[in-house]
Design a protein around this motif. Structure first.
Motif, PDB file in Angstrom:
ATOM      1  N   LEU A  64       0.832  -1.204   0.000  1.00  0.00           N
ATOM      2  CA  LEU A  64       0.000   0.000   0.000  1.00  0.00           C
ATOM      3  C   LEU A  64       0.870   1.259   0.000  1.00  0.00           C
ATOM      4  O   LEU A  64       0.607   2.204  -0.748  1.00  0.00           O
ATOM      5  N   LYS A  65       1.929   1.264   0.801  1.00  0.00           N
ATOM      6  CA  LYS A  65       2.834   2.419   0.833  1.00  0.00           C
ATOM      7  C   LYS A  65       3.484   2.638  -0.530  1.00  0.00           C
ATOM      8  O   LYS A  65       3.626   3.774  -0.990  1.00  0.00           O
ATOM      9  N   GLU A  66       3.889   1.560  -1.176  1.00  0.00           N
ATOM     10  CA  GLU A  66       4.490   1.648  -2.514  1.00  0.00           C
ATOM     11  C   GLU A  66       3.479   2.203  -3.514  1.00  0.00           C
ATOM     12  O   GLU A  66       3.807   3.052  -4.349  1.00  0.00           O
ATOM     13  N   LEU A  67       2.254   1.742  -3.423  1.00  0.00           N
ATOM     14  CA  LEU A  67       1.190   2.216  -4.300  1.00  0.00           C
ATOM     15  C   LEU A  67       0.977   3.717  -4.123  1.00  0.00           C
ATOM     16  O   LEU A  67       0.928   4.472  -5.099  1.00  0.00           O
ATOM     17  N   ILE A  68       0.882   4.153  -2.889  1.00  0.00           N
ATOM     18  CA  ILE A  68       0.666   5.571  -2.588  1.00  0.00           C
ATOM     19  C   ILE A  68       1.851   6.408  -3.067  1.00  0.00           C
ATOM     20  O   ILE A  68       1.668   7.488  -3.644  1.00  0.00           O
ATOM     21  N   ALA A  69       3.064   5.893  -2.887  1.00  0.00           N
ATOM     22  CA  ALA A  69       4.262   6.626  -3.305  1.00  0.00           C
ATOM     23  C   ALA A  69       4.344   6.775  -4.819  1.00  0.00           C
ATOM     24  O   ALA A  69       4.848   7.777  -5.329  1.00  0.00           O
ATOM     25  N   ASN A  70       3.838   5.799  -5.552  1.00  0.00           N
ATOM     26  CA  ASN A  70       3.961   5.815  -7.008  1.00  0.00           C
ATOM     27  C   ASN A  70       2.748   6.364  -7.743  1.00  0.00           C
ATOM     28  O   ASN A  70       2.838   6.668  -8.926  1.00  0.00           O
ATOM     29  N   CYS A  71       1.624   6.464  -7.072  1.00  0.00           N
ATOM     30  CA  CYS A  71       0.394   6.905  -7.743  1.00  0.00           C
ATOM     31  C   CYS A  71      -0.299   7.958  -6.896  1.00  0.00           C
ATOM     32  O   CYS A  71      -0.921   7.628  -5.878  1.00  0.00           O
ATOM     33  N   ASP A  72      -0.224   9.200  -7.325  1.00  0.00           N
ATOM     34  CA  ASP A  72      -0.825  10.298  -6.566  1.00  0.00           C
ATOM     35  C   ASP A  72      -2.320  10.105  -6.330  1.00  0.00           C
ATOM     36  O   ASP A  72      -2.843  10.543  -5.317  1.00  0.00           O
ATOM     37  N   ARG A  73      -2.998   9.458  -7.254  1.00  0.00           N
ATOM     38  CA  ARG A  73      -4.449   9.324  -7.104  1.00  0.00           C
ATOM     39  C   ARG A  73      -4.846   8.435  -5.933  1.00  0.00           C
ATOM     40  O   ARG A  73      -6.000   8.398  -5.544  1.00  0.00           O
ATOM     41  N   PHE A  74      -3.873   7.743  -5.335  1.00  0.00           N
ATOM     42  CA  PHE A  74      -4.168   6.896  -4.173  1.00  0.00           C
ATOM     43  C   PHE A  74      -3.729   7.526  -2.850  1.00  0.00           C
ATOM     44  O   PHE A  74      -3.751   6.879  -1.822  1.00  0.00           O
ATOM     45  N   ARG A  75      -3.354   8.798  -2.879  1.00  0.00           N
ATOM     46  CA  ARG A  75      -2.851   9.436  -1.654  1.00  0.00           C
ATOM     47  C   ARG A  75      -3.900   9.484  -0.554  1.00  0.00           C
ATOM     48  O   ARG A  75      -3.567   9.518   0.618  1.00  0.00           O
ATOM     49  N   LEU A 167      20.502  -5.066 -28.268  1.00  0.00           N
ATOM     50  CA  LEU A 167      19.052  -5.252 -28.341  1.00  0.00           C
ATOM     51  C   LEU A 167      18.526  -6.019 -27.139  1.00  0.00           C
ATOM     52  O   LEU A 167      17.454  -5.722 -26.622  1.00  0.00           O
ATOM     53  N   ILE A 168      19.271  -7.000 -26.691  1.00  0.00           N
ATOM     54  CA  ILE A 168      18.827  -7.800 -25.560  1.00  0.00           C
ATOM     55  C   ILE A 168      19.010  -7.045 -24.254  1.00  0.00           C
ATOM     56  O   ILE A 168      18.118  -6.992 -23.420  1.00  0.00           O
ATOM     57  N   GLU A 169      20.172  -6.437 -24.068  1.00  0.00           N
ATOM     58  CA  GLU A 169      20.494  -5.794 -22.796  1.00  0.00           C
ATOM     59  C   GLU A 169      19.765  -4.475 -22.596  1.00  0.00           C
ATOM     60  O   GLU A 169      19.403  -4.125 -21.489  1.00  0.00           O
ATOM     61  N   LYS A 170      19.561  -3.724 -23.651  1.00  0.00           N
ATOM     62  CA  LYS A 170      18.913  -2.419 -23.531  1.00  0.00           C
ATOM     63  C   LYS A 170      17.708  -2.393 -24.457  1.00  0.00           C
ATOM     64  O   LYS A 170      17.770  -1.830 -25.541  1.00  0.00           O
ATOM     65  N   PRO A 171      16.593  -3.006 -24.033  1.00  0.00           N
ATOM     66  CA  PRO A 171      15.424  -3.010 -24.916  1.00  0.00           C
ATOM     67  C   PRO A 171      14.918  -1.591 -25.154  1.00  0.00           C
ATOM     68  O   PRO A 171      15.148  -0.692 -24.342  1.00  0.00           O
ATOM     69  N   LYS A 172      14.260  -1.424 -26.256  1.00  0.00           N
ATOM     70  CA  LYS A 172      13.700  -0.133 -26.618  1.00  0.00           C
ATOM     71  C   LYS A 172      12.775   0.326 -25.496  1.00  0.00           C
ATOM     72  O   LYS A 172      12.013  -0.449 -24.958  1.00  0.00           O
ATOM     73  N   GLU A 173      12.868   1.607 -25.148  1.00  0.00           N
ATOM     74  CA  GLU A 173      12.026   2.157 -24.091  1.00  0.00           C
ATOM     75  C   GLU A 173      10.566   1.970 -24.469  1.00  0.00           C
ATOM     76  O   GLU A 173      10.139   2.310 -25.568  1.00  0.00           O
ATOM     77  N   THR A 174       9.799   1.394 -23.541  1.00  0.00           N
ATOM     78  CA  THR A 174       8.365   1.241 -23.754  1.00  0.00           C
ATOM     79  C   THR A 174       7.644   1.894 -22.595  1.00  0.00           C
ATOM     80  O   THR A 174       8.214   2.119 -21.534  1.00  0.00           O
ATOM     81  N   LYS A 175       6.392   2.183 -22.808  1.00  0.00           N
ATOM     82  CA  LYS A 175       5.584   2.792 -21.761  1.00  0.00           C
ATOM     83  C   LYS A 175       5.411   1.791 -20.634  1.00  0.00           C
ATOM     84  O   LYS A 175       4.989   0.665 -20.852  1.00  0.00           O
ATOM     85  N   ARG A 176       5.767   2.195 -19.438  1.00  0.00           N
ATOM     86  CA  ARG A 176       5.645   1.331 -18.272  1.00  0.00           C
ATOM     87  C   ARG A 176       4.205   1.391 -17.775  1.00  0.00           C
ATOM     88  O   ARG A 176       3.637   2.449 -17.639  1.00  0.00           O
ATOM     89  N   ILE A 177       3.648   0.233 -17.541  1.00  0.00           N
ATOM     90  CA  ILE A 177       2.276   0.153 -17.085  1.00  0.00           C
ATOM     91  C   ILE A 177       2.273  -0.203 -15.614  1.00  0.00           C
ATOM     92  O   ILE A 177       2.836  -1.213 -15.212  1.00  0.00           O
ATOM     93  N   GLY A 178       1.656   0.617 -14.796  1.00  0.00           N
ATOM     94  CA  GLY A 178       1.557   0.333 -13.382  1.00  0.00           C
ATOM     95  C   GLY A 178       2.894   0.546 -12.688  1.00  0.00           C
ATOM     96  O   GLY A 178       3.754   1.267 -13.131  1.00  0.00           O
ATOM     97  N   PHE A 179       3.054  -0.128 -11.547  1.00  0.00           N
ATOM     98  CA  PHE A 179       4.304  -0.053 -10.822  1.00  0.00           C
ATOM     99  C   PHE A 179       4.644  -1.445 -10.336  1.00  0.00           C
ATOM    100  O   PHE A 179       3.851  -2.356 -10.370  1.00  0.00           O
ATOM    101  N   ARG A 180       5.875  -1.620  -9.946  1.00  0.00           N
ATOM    102  CA  ARG A 180       6.326  -2.920  -9.477  1.00  0.00           C
ATOM    103  C   ARG A 180       6.720  -2.797  -8.020  1.00  0.00           C
ATOM    104  O   ARG A 180       7.420  -1.867  -7.644  1.00  0.00           O
ATOM    105  N   THR A 181       6.269  -3.758  -7.205  1.00  0.00           N
ATOM    106  CA  THR A 181       6.592  -3.717  -5.783  1.00  0.00           C
ATOM    107  C   THR A 181       7.805  -4.566  -5.463  1.00  0.00           C
ATOM    108  O   THR A 181       8.261  -4.568  -4.344  1.00  0.00           O
ATOM    109  N   GLU A 182       8.327  -5.301  -6.436  1.00  0.00           N
ATOM    110  CA  GLU A 182       9.489  -6.165  -6.177  1.00  0.00           C
ATOM    111  C   GLU A 182      10.712  -5.325  -5.969  1.00  0.00           C
ATOM    112  O   GLU A 182      10.972  -4.355  -6.549  1.00  0.00           O
TER     113      GLU A 182
END
Length: 182
Positions: A64-75, A167-182
């Motif tokens: 929950l803390k990670e979610l709040i830190a990464n997404c303002d709409r959950f403050r 190509l393998i080590e530095k994949p093309k920048e893509t839009k990141r969806i969501g956040f990761r808690t790992e």
């Protein structure tokens, strides 16, 4: 109701990776379905046998803390004593069986399609990386099987391997969806 493309983008922005799974939160699902969060959770609790742990789980304090830190709409959850529920793809599909409205059915179809599209994208990327690895192996074999003379072909092959590594080590920048808690 917005068109399918708008729905898909709206849904993609509400999919998070938590505990290594793609999930949607109860409050986002309630908003999409046009119901109050506590009503959605009531319906789930009345049908709890349909939602085993691999379909739905409650966020813990650090998530929950990670979610709040990464997404303002959950403050506004910062001081809440209620931890949101996270629904996996299967849990979202199960919601369709307990929320029986036209809006819920239409939104659920869009959500499932979005999860499928994200899975197909992930599989395609994995497949491309495997193909690149196979090309590298073939090129390395070719180098090993040629005599030790340094020639133009070997230099070209080394350049190709270098490009494949990038190509393998530095994949093309893509839009990141969501956040990761790992």
């Amino acid at each position: 109701m917005p068109d399918d493309l708008t729905n898909t983008n709206l849904i993609e922005n509400r999919i998070f990776t938590i505990r290594g799974q793609r999930v949607m939160l109860d409050r986002d699902l309630a908003e999409l379905y046009g119901v109050k969060t506590f009503r959605l959770n009531e319906a789930v609790k009345r049908n709890i046998k349909r939602f085993p742990n691999d379909f739905m789980f409650k966020l813990n304090d650090s998530e929950l803390k990670e979610l709040i830190a990464n997404c303002d709409r959950f403050r506004n959850l910062k001081h809440s004593s209620n931890f949101p529920y996270a629904f996996t793809e299967q849990g979202v599909a199960m919601l369709a069986s307990i929320l029986n409205s036209e809006t819920a059915i239409e939104i659920n179809i869009q959500i499932v399609r979005t999860f499928i599209r994200l899975r197909q994208y992930t599989l395609a990327q994995t497949s491309k990386n495997a193909e690149i690895e196979e090309l590298k192996k073939m090129l390395m074999l070719h180098i090993e099987n040629t005599d030790n003379r340094f020639n133009q072909d070997e230099k070209t092959i080394q350049q190709i391997i270098s490009v494949l590594n990038n190509l393998i080590e530095k994949p093309k920048e893509t839009k990141r969806i969501g956040f990761r808690t790992e």
